[in-house]
Design a protein around this motif. Structure first.
Motif, mmCIF file in Angstrom:
data_model
loop_
_atom_site.group_PDB
_atom_site.id
_atom_site.type_symbol
_atom_site.label_atom_id
_atom_site.label_comp_id
_atom_site.label_asym_id
_atom_site.label_seq_id
_atom_site.Cartn_x
_atom_site.Cartn_y
_atom_site.Cartn_z
ATOM 1 N N ALA A 57 26.092 -64.745 11.569
ATOM 2 C CA ALA A 57 25.778 -63.964 10.382
ATOM 3 C C ALA A 57 26.246 -62.526 10.576
ATOM 4 O O ALA A 57 26.374 -62.034 11.699
ATOM 5 C CB ALA A 57 24.273 -63.989 10.133
ATOM 6 N N ARG A 58 26.510 -61.871 9.479
ATOM 7 C CA ARG A 58 26.884 -60.456 9.518
ATOM 8 C C ARG A 58 25.715 -59.650 8.965
ATOM 9 O O ARG A 58 25.015 -60.081 8.060
ATOM 10 C CB ARG A 58 28.142 -60.208 8.698
ATOM 11 N N ILE A 59 25.522 -58.472 9.548
ATOM 12 C CA ILE A 59 24.471 -57.582 9.071
ATOM 13 C C ILE A 59 25.084 -56.226 8.747
ATOM 14 O O ILE A 59 26.076 -55.814 9.348
ATOM 15 C CB ILE A 59 23.328 -57.422 10.099
ATOM 16 N N LYS A 60 24.487 -55.556 7.768
ATOM 17 C CA LYS A 60 24.891 -54.204 7.374
ATOM 18 C C LYS A 60 23.797 -53.263 7.853
ATOM 19 O O LYS A 60 22.629 -53.424 7.506
ATOM 20 C CB LYS A 60 25.060 -54.123 5.863
ATOM 21 N N ILE A 61 24.185 -52.272 8.655
ATOM 22 C CA ILE A 61 23.237 -51.320 9.225
ATOM 23 C C ILE A 61 23.495 -49.959 8.593
ATOM 24 O O ILE A 61 24.628 -49.481 8.593
ATOM 25 C CB ILE A 61 23.411 -51.238 10.752
ATOM 26 N N THR A 62 22.451 -49.347 8.038
ATOM 27 C CA THR A 62 22.564 -48.057 7.368
ATOM 28 C C THR A 62 21.614 -47.063 8.024
ATOM 29 O O THR A 62 20.437 -47.370 8.233
ATOM 30 C CB THR A 62 22.202 -48.187 5.869
ATOM 31 N N LEU A 63 22.126 -45.880 8.352
ATOM 32 C CA LEU A 63 21.298 -44.817 8.930
ATOM 33 C C LEU A 63 20.533 -44.136 7.801
ATOM 34 O O LEU A 63 21.129 -43.548 6.909
ATOM 35 C CB LEU A 63 22.171 -43.804 9.675
ATOM 36 N N VAL A 64 19.195 -44.239 7.818
ATOM 37 C CA VAL A 64 18.391 -43.692 6.723
ATOM 38 C C VAL A 64 17.524 -42.507 7.159
ATOM 39 O O VAL A 64 16.906 -41.862 6.314
ATOM 40 C CB VAL A 64 17.488 -44.773 6.088
ATOM 41 N N GLY A 86 22.445 -42.027 21.341
ATOM 42 C CA GLY A 86 23.578 -42.762 21.878
ATOM 43 C C GLY A 86 23.705 -44.147 21.274
ATOM 44 O O GLY A 86 24.815 -44.622 21.013
ATOM 45 N N THR A 87 22.584 -44.800 21.033
ATOM 46 C CA THR A 87 22.600 -46.120 20.418
ATOM 47 C C THR A 87 23.114 -46.046 18.988
ATOM 48 O O THR A 87 23.921 -46.883 18.567
ATOM 49 C CB THR A 87 21.186 -46.731 20.447
ATOM 50 N N ILE A 88 22.690 -45.035 18.241
ATOM 51 C CA ILE A 88 23.170 -44.847 16.867
ATOM 52 C C ILE A 88 24.677 -44.632 16.871
ATOM 53 O O ILE A 88 25.410 -45.217 16.065
ATOM 54 C CB ILE A 88 22.444 -43.655 16.199
ATOM 55 N N GLN A 89 25.174 -43.821 17.781
ATOM 56 C CA GLN A 89 26.612 -43.572 17.869
ATOM 57 C C GLN A 89 27.363 -44.835 18.266
ATOM 58 O O GLN A 89 28.443 -45.109 17.760
ATOM 59 C CB GLN A 89 26.896 -42.445 18.850
ATOM 60 N N ALA A 90 26.798 -45.623 19.169
ATOM 61 C CA ALA A 90 27.440 -46.858 19.607
ATOM 62 C C ALA A 90 27.515 -47.875 18.477
ATOM 63 O O ALA A 90 28.431 -48.700 18.435
ATOM 64 C CB ALA A 90 26.684 -47.439 20.791
ATOM 65 N N LEU A 91 26.568 -47.814 17.544
ATOM 66 C CA LEU A 91 26.607 -48.698 16.380
ATOM 67 C C LEU A 91 27.642 -48.229 15.357
ATOM 68 O O LEU A 91 27.900 -48.930 14.380
ATOM 69 C CB LEU A 91 25.223 -48.771 15.722
ATOM 70 N N ILE A 137 23.875 -56.554 19.533
ATOM 71 C CA ILE A 137 23.703 -55.695 18.350
ATOM 72 C C ILE A 137 22.257 -55.725 17.880
ATOM 73 O O ILE A 137 21.673 -54.682 17.547
ATOM 74 C CB ILE A 137 24.663 -56.128 17.226
ATOM 75 N N LEU A 138 21.636 -56.900 17.859
ATOM 76 C CA LEU A 138 20.246 -56.999 17.421
ATOM 77 C C LEU A 138 19.312 -56.238 18.354
ATOM 78 O O LEU A 138 18.329 -55.637 17.910
ATOM 79 C CB LEU A 138 19.832 -58.463 17.313
ATOM 80 N N GLY A 139 19.614 -56.217 19.645
ATOM 81 C CA GLY A 139 18.821 -55.431 20.589
ATOM 82 C C GLY A 139 18.961 -53.945 20.339
ATOM 83 O O GLY A 139 17.987 -53.191 20.429
ATOM 84 N N MET A 140 20.178 -53.505 20.019
ATOM 85 C CA MET A 140 20.398 -52.089 19.711
ATOM 86 C C MET A 140 19.654 -51.699 18.442
ATOM 87 O O MET A 140 19.043 -50.624 18.364
ATOM 88 C CB MET A 140 21.896 -51.822 19.558
ATOM 89 N N VAL A 141 19.687 -52.575 17.436
ATOM 90 C CA VAL A 141 18.987 -52.299 16.177
ATOM 91 C C VAL A 141 17.484 -52.233 16.417
ATOM 92 O O VAL A 141 16.800 -51.364 15.858
ATOM 93 C CB VAL A 141 19.344 -53.363 15.122
ATOM 94 N N ALA A 142 16.961 -53.104 17.254
ATOM 95 C CA ALA A 142 15.523 -53.095 17.546
ATOM 96 C C ALA A 142 15.096 -51.786 18.201
ATOM 97 O O ALA A 142 13.984 -51.306 17.982
ATOM 98 C CB ALA A 142 15.176 -54.278 18.440
#
Length: 60
Positions: free
Chosen positions: A2-9, A21-26, A43-48
């Motif tokens: 699956a693909r996910i869309k990640i948005t910085l809010v 650093g995690t935000i920049q890596a994403l 990616i899911l670990g970084m998002v968590a």
């Protein structure tokens, strides 16, 4: 996969260096910027780790 869309809010000002650093890596640079990624365990670990700063949506 699956693909996910990640948005910085929320701003990273005042966040821990590892979270910034995690935000920049994403691939997120500015507020309301978005990136699409495959939903891999890495990616899911970084998002968590930064779930309080981002919004995640599933892309079809």
């Amino acid at each position: 996969m699956a693909r996910i869309k990640i948005t910085l809010v929320k701003s990273t000002i005042g966040s821990d260096k590892t979270q910034v650093g995690t935000i920049q890596a994403l691939g997120l640079r500015k507020m309301n910027s978005s990136r699409e990624h495959e939903a891999t365990p890495q990616i899911l670990g970084m998002v968590a780790k930064v779930r309080h700063l981002v919004r995640v949506e599933e892309v079809k």
